[in-house]
Write a protein that holds these residues in place. Structure first.
Motif, PDB file in Angstrom:
ATOM      1  N   TYR A  36       0.806   9.958   5.580  1.00 45.88           N
ATOM      2  CA  TYR A  36      -0.403  10.564   5.002  1.00 45.88           C
ATOM      3  C   TYR A  36      -0.048  12.003   4.653  1.00 45.88           C
ATOM      4  CZ  TYR A  36      -5.268  12.226   4.749  1.00 45.88           C
ATOM      5  OH  TYR A  36      -6.470  12.773   4.345  1.00 45.88           O
ATOM      6  N   THR A  44       8.094  11.102   4.913  1.00 41.07           N
ATOM      7  CA  THR A  44       8.299  10.214   3.779  1.00 41.07           C
ATOM      8  C   THR A  44       8.916   8.912   4.281  1.00 41.07           C
ATOM      9  OG1 THR A  44      10.536  11.014   3.361  1.00 41.07           O
ATOM     10  CG2 THR A  44       8.715  12.198   2.286  1.00 41.07           C
ATOM     11  N   PHE A  65      -1.473   4.854   8.187  1.00 40.29           N
ATOM     12  CA  PHE A  65      -1.858   5.033   6.787  1.00 40.29           C
ATOM     13  C   PHE A  65      -3.336   5.419   6.710  1.00 40.29           C
ATOM     14  CE2 PHE A  65       1.683   2.084   6.784  1.00 40.29           C
ATOM     15  CZ  PHE A  65       2.462   2.500   5.709  1.00 40.29           C
ATOM     16  N   ALA A  68      -4.626   4.014   2.161  1.00 36.22           N
ATOM     17  CA  ALA A  68      -3.481   3.704   1.302  1.00 36.22           C
ATOM     18  C   ALA A  68      -3.725   2.419   0.516  1.00 36.22           C
ATOM     19  CB  ALA A  68      -2.216   3.555   2.141  1.00 36.22           C
ATOM     20  N   THR A  69      -3.114   2.313  -0.643  1.00 37.67           N
ATOM     21  CA  THR A  69      -3.193   1.085  -1.432  1.00 37.67           C
ATOM     22  C   THR A  69      -2.157   0.083  -0.911  1.00 37.67           C
ATOM     23  OG1 THR A  69      -1.531   1.814  -3.028  1.00 37.67           O
ATOM     24  CG2 THR A  69      -3.838   2.427  -3.473  1.00 37.67           C
ATOM     25  N   GLU A  71       0.127  -1.241  -2.643  1.00 36.34           N
ATOM     26  CA  GLU A  71       1.409  -0.850  -3.220  1.00 36.34           C
ATOM     27  C   GLU A  71       2.071   0.264  -2.399  1.00 36.34           C
ATOM     28  OE1 GLU A  71      -1.443  -1.234  -4.914  1.00 36.34           O
ATOM     29  OE2 GLU A  71      -0.868  -3.168  -5.829  1.00 36.34           O
ATOM     30  N   GLU A  72       1.282   1.202  -1.916  1.00 36.19           N
ATOM     31  CA  GLU A  72       1.834   2.296  -1.114  1.00 36.19           C
ATOM     32  C   GLU A  72       2.393   1.774   0.213  1.00 36.19           C
ATOM     33  OE1 GLU A  72      -0.912   6.050  -2.665  1.00 36.19           O
ATOM     34  OE2 GLU A  72      -1.674   4.726  -1.098  1.00 36.19           O
ATOM     35  N   THR A  75       5.646  -0.089  -0.483  1.00 40.34           N
ATOM     36  CA  THR A  75       6.756   0.828  -0.766  1.00 40.34           C
ATOM     37  C   THR A  75       7.385   1.333   0.528  1.00 40.34           C
ATOM     38  OG1 THR A  75       5.816   1.530  -2.884  1.00 40.34           O
ATOM     39  CG2 THR A  75       7.389   3.020  -1.845  1.00 40.34           C
ATOM     40  N   VAL A  76       6.557   1.686   1.496  1.00 43.72           N
ATOM     41  CA  VAL A  76       7.078   2.144   2.789  1.00 43.72           C
ATOM     42  C   VAL A  76       7.854   1.024   3.469  1.00 43.72           C
ATOM     43  CG1 VAL A  76       6.447   2.868   5.123  1.00 43.72           C
ATOM     44  CG2 VAL A  76       5.318   3.913   3.152  1.00 43.72           C
TER      45      VAL A  76
END
Length: 221
Positions: A36, A44, A65, A68-69, A71-72, A75-76
């Motif tokens: 966040y 990151t 999170f 968060a979406t 997709e986010e 990605t993580v």
């Protein structure tokens, strides 16, 4: 009948390798990485990936999170092998369930305890759609966790559902907090820091000693 077992502990907001080592050496059950960006404890995906390699088996990695979406989160997960997702924003039960199902991870929801909140009803909403636990934290009008403030612990419910206590915990009060609330687990961040995002090895150790004392007191009753 409520589950009777030792109280688990998570150290959240880790940003440095030495802090991961301190938490693991002190005997934590889980470490938390904050995804966040507004948080002073944020990392990151790349940073978390580097830190995660120092987390051994039997210590879980939790990703925090906030709104968060999908997709986010995906990605993580491409970089970090999270064991559990912690939703710490305004996510609805349906949204938590949808994201967790898509990424194939267990999850729990953090709920900020306001004075007029029906805590039990709110917990049950998330539990009914698959939450592995629910975390209760202090409410703040702007911040999402890490406030250093505690809510009224008399509002902590006694349920069969695993409920995690957070907010305002420290080495000085965690044993008493456990004795009062008898939680499934406790979660700390600011209470074991020397500065925001910088953990203090001695305070982590003292916190875990307090968790052990509190657990022992609960078992003795």
């Amino acid at each position: 009948m409520r589950i009777k077992q030792r109280v688990r502990a998570k150290i959240c907001g880790l940003t440095r390798v030495e802090d991961v080592h301190s938490a693991v050496d002190a005997g934590v059950d889980a470490v938390g990485f904050v995804f966040y960006p507004p948080s002073p404890r944020a990392v990151t995906a790349s940073q978390a990936q580097s830190l995660a390699q120092y987390v051994p088996a039997y210590v879980q990695i939790v990703g925090l999170f906030v709104n968060a979406t999908l997709e986010e989160v995906q990605t993580v997960l491409q970089s970090v092998a999270l064991d559990v997702i912690q939703f710490h924003g305004d996510e609805s039960p349906t949204e938590c369930q949808r994201i967790a199902n898509r990424v194939g991870r267990r999850w729990y929801k953090a709920i900020q305890v306001k004075a007029d909140l029906d805590v039990v009803a709110e917990i049950e909403k998330y539990h009914q759609v698959g939450a592995s636990a629910v975390l209760l934290d202090a409410w703040h009008p702007e911040l999402k966790g890490g406030t250093g403030q505690a809510f009224d612990w008399t509002k902590f419910p006694k349920l069969d559902i695993p409920v995690i206590l957070a907010g305002g915990l420290s080495p000085e009060n965690v044993a008493d907090a456990i004795k009062m609330t008898k939680p499934y687990a406790v979660d700390v961040s600011g209470g074991v820091e020397s500065a925001k995002g910088i953990k203090d090895q001695q305070r982590i150790l003292q916190f875990m000693q307090g968790v052990q004392r509190g657990s022992t007191q609960c078992e003795a009753k």
